[in-house]
Design a protein around this motif. Structure first.
Motif, mmCIF file in Angstrom:
data_model
loop_
_atom_site.group_PDB
_atom_site.id
_atom_site.type_symbol
_atom_site.label_atom_id
_atom_site.label_comp_id
_atom_site.label_asym_id
_atom_site.label_seq_id
_atom_site.Cartn_x
_atom_site.Cartn_y
_atom_site.Cartn_z
ATOM 1 N N VAL A 165 0.838 -1.197 0.000
ATOM 2 C CA VAL A 165 0.000 0.000 0.000
ATOM 3 C C VAL A 165 0.877 1.253 0.000
ATOM 4 O O VAL A 165 0.563 2.234 -0.666
ATOM 5 C CB VAL A 165 -0.991 -0.009 1.184
ATOM 6 N N ALA A 166 1.996 1.219 0.722
ATOM 7 C CA ALA A 166 2.913 2.365 0.722
ATOM 8 C C ALA A 166 3.442 2.628 -0.687
ATOM 9 O O ALA A 166 3.536 3.785 -1.127
ATOM 10 C CB ALA A 166 4.067 2.132 1.691
ATOM 11 N N GLY A 167 3.766 1.565 -1.407
ATOM 12 C CA GLY A 167 4.241 1.725 -2.787
ATOM 13 C C GLY A 167 3.174 2.326 -3.685
ATOM 14 O O GLY A 167 3.452 3.228 -4.485
ATOM 15 N N ALA A 168 1.949 1.842 -3.548
ATOM 16 C CA ALA A 168 0.841 2.393 -4.350
ATOM 17 C C ALA A 168 0.569 3.843 -3.954
ATOM 18 O O ALA A 168 0.293 4.691 -4.817
ATOM 19 C CB ALA A 168 -0.417 1.543 -4.163
ATOM 20 N N GLY A 169 0.672 4.139 -2.666
ATOM 21 C CA GLY A 169 0.460 5.517 -2.205
ATOM 22 C C GLY A 169 1.539 6.453 -2.705
ATOM 23 O O GLY A 169 1.258 7.590 -3.093
ATOM 24 N N GLN A 170 2.782 5.987 -2.708
ATOM 25 C CA GLN A 170 3.872 6.819 -3.208
ATOM 26 C C GLN A 170 3.723 7.067 -4.705
ATOM 27 O O GLN A 170 3.958 8.187 -5.175
ATOM 28 C CB GLN A 170 5.229 6.176 -2.904
ATOM 29 N N ALA A 171 3.316 6.070 -5.454
ATOM 30 C CA ALA A 171 3.091 6.255 -6.896
ATOM 31 C C ALA A 171 1.979 7.285 -7.133
ATOM 32 O O ALA A 171 2.090 8.150 -8.012
ATOM 33 C CB ALA A 171 2.733 4.925 -7.547
ATOM 34 N N MET A 172 0.920 7.202 -6.334
ATOM 35 C CA MET A 172 -0.186 8.161 -6.455
ATOM 36 C C MET A 172 0.312 9.572 -6.120
ATOM 37 O O MET A 172 -0.005 10.536 -6.823
ATOM 38 C CB MET A 172 -1.329 7.753 -5.522
ATOM 39 N N PHE A 173 1.105 9.694 -5.073
ATOM 40 C CA PHE A 173 1.647 10.989 -4.677
ATOM 41 C C PHE A 173 2.532 11.567 -5.783
ATOM 42 O O PHE A 173 2.443 12.750 -6.105
ATOM 43 C CB PHE A 173 2.440 10.850 -3.371
ATOM 44 N N PHE B 10 -2.086 18.902 -19.504
ATOM 45 C CA PHE B 10 -2.824 18.570 -18.289
ATOM 46 C C PHE B 10 -3.282 17.113 -18.343
ATOM 47 O O PHE B 10 -3.109 16.367 -17.387
ATOM 48 C CB PHE B 10 -4.029 19.501 -18.112
ATOM 49 N N HIS B 11 -3.830 16.708 -19.457
ATOM 50 C CA HIS B 11 -4.354 15.343 -19.580
ATOM 51 C C HIS B 11 -3.244 14.295 -19.593
ATOM 52 O O HIS B 11 -3.450 13.171 -19.125
ATOM 53 C CB HIS B 11 -5.278 15.229 -20.790
ATOM 54 N N ASP B 12 -2.071 14.670 -20.082
ATOM 55 C CA ASP B 12 -0.938 13.742 -20.052
ATOM 56 C C ASP B 12 -0.494 13.442 -18.620
ATOM 57 O O ASP B 12 0.057 12.374 -18.352
ATOM 58 C CB ASP B 12 0.242 14.302 -20.850
ATOM 59 N N ALA B 13 -0.733 14.368 -17.708
ATOM 60 C CA ALA B 13 -0.419 14.137 -16.286
ATOM 61 C C ALA B 13 -1.633 13.604 -15.537
ATOM 62 O O ALA B 13 -1.510 12.773 -14.629
ATOM 63 C CB ALA B 13 0.066 15.427 -15.638
ATOM 64 N N TYR B 14 -2.809 14.073 -15.904
ATOM 65 C CA TYR B 14 -4.035 13.757 -15.179
ATOM 66 C C TYR B 14 -4.438 12.283 -15.284
ATOM 67 O O TYR B 14 -4.763 11.653 -14.289
ATOM 68 C CB TYR B 14 -5.166 14.649 -15.702
ATOM 69 N N HIS B 15 -4.397 11.724 -16.466
ATOM 70 C CA HIS B 15 -4.845 10.340 -16.643
ATOM 71 C C HIS B 15 -3.921 9.317 -15.960
ATOM 72 O O HIS B 15 -4.419 8.378 -15.334
ATOM 73 C CB HIS B 15 -5.099 10.038 -18.115
ATOM 74 N N PRO B 16 -2.605 9.486 -16.016
ATOM 75 C CA PRO B 16 -1.765 8.585 -15.209
ATOM 76 C C PRO B 16 -2.035 8.747 -13.705
ATOM 77 O O PRO B 16 -1.960 7.778 -12.955
ATOM 78 C CB PRO B 16 -0.331 9.008 -15.562
ATOM 79 N N TYR B 17 -2.363 9.960 -13.276
ATOM 80 C CA TYR B 17 -2.739 10.172 -11.880
ATOM 81 C C TYR B 17 -3.981 9.343 -11.535
ATOM 82 O O TYR B 17 -3.998 8.641 -10.520
ATOM 83 C CB TYR B 17 -2.981 11.665 -11.612
ATOM 84 N N LEU B 18 -5.002 9.410 -12.384
ATOM 85 C CA LEU B 18 -6.216 8.616 -12.129
ATOM 86 C C LEU B 18 -5.895 7.125 -12.047
ATOM 87 O O LEU B 18 -6.444 6.409 -11.201
ATOM 88 C CB LEU B 18 -7.257 8.840 -13.224
ATOM 89 N N ASP B 19 -5.019 6.686 -12.906
ATOM 90 C CA ASP B 19 -4.616 5.281 -12.911
ATOM 91 C C ASP B 19 -4.006 4.885 -11.564
ATOM 92 O O ASP B 19 -4.326 3.831 -11.013
ATOM 93 C CB ASP B 19 -3.626 5.045 -14.052
ATOM 94 N N THR B 20 -3.154 5.762 -11.007
ATOM 95 C CA THR B 20 -2.517 5.436 -9.726
ATOM 96 C C THR B 20 -3.503 5.543 -8.561
ATOM 97 O O THR B 20 -3.345 4.836 -7.564
ATOM 98 C CB THR B 20 -1.281 6.317 -9.453
#
Length: 182
Positions: free
Chosen positions: A99-107, A128-138
């Motif tokens: 979970v820490a790894g997934a949280g760090q990736a999201m951060f 914006f969308h090039d950064a936003y969609h990978p964020y949603l994925d994480t």
């Protein structure tokens, strides 16, 4: 004096006391484990809520495009206002490795969105969308990791009728770009 009776009495008492001590230790361990799980659950929710507040603020900055506001300063302030760093520290204390790894990736992906918004990108821009969609994925990967740890129940994009977690197929801006480019 009958030594057999005395030995049986002492042995029975020893067994009874041992059983009581063992049962008490097991109860204490169970309570400790339950407390740790409740603490983890609380900090996992607190972390994603703080990240979500920051994300909402960043989207607001990207949508408003107020010339009186420095987007870089506003984007930096969004992280502080949402208290993401403070919650993240508590999160790392209690989180499991997965979970820490997934949280760090999201951060890290949130920081990518923050950077793009800080450069003045609008919410409809490709940057914006090039950064936003990978964020949603994480974000979804984090949710799956938390559910897998706490509830041992997971889901996939197909659970929602989606092809992927990143949301590109549901995004009107990205769909418009795909149709215009075709």
């Amino acid at each position: 004096m009958d030594w057999g009776t005395l030995l049986a009495t002492v042995s029975g008492g020893f067994i009874a006391i041992s059983g009581t001590v063992l049962a008490d230790r097991l109860r204490q361990r169970h309570e400790k484990d339950r407390g740790a799980e409740e603490r983890r659950r609380a900090v996992y929710i607190e972390f994603i809520a703080a990240v979500g507040r920051c994300h909402t603020r960043l989207r607001g900055i990207a949508q408003a495009q107020d010339p009186a506001v420095d987007p870089d300063l506003a984007a930096r302030a969004a992280l502080d206002e949402a208290a993401v760093h403070e919650v993240r520290e508590r999160f790392f204390i209690d989180a499991s490795a997965d979970v820490a790894g997934a949280g760090q990736a999201m951060f890290q992906q949130l920081r990518a969105v923050q950077h793009v918004v800080g450069t003045g990108a609008t919410h409809t821009s490709p940057a914006f969308h090039d950064a936003y969609h990978p964020y949603l994925d994480t974000v979804w990967a984090y949710r799956v990791a938390v559910r897998g740890e706490l509830e041992d129940r997971t889901f996939s994009p197909a659970s929602f009728g989606w092809d992927a977690w990143d949301g590109r197929e549901r995004c009107p801006v990205c769909r418009e770009e795909l149709t215009a480019g075709a």
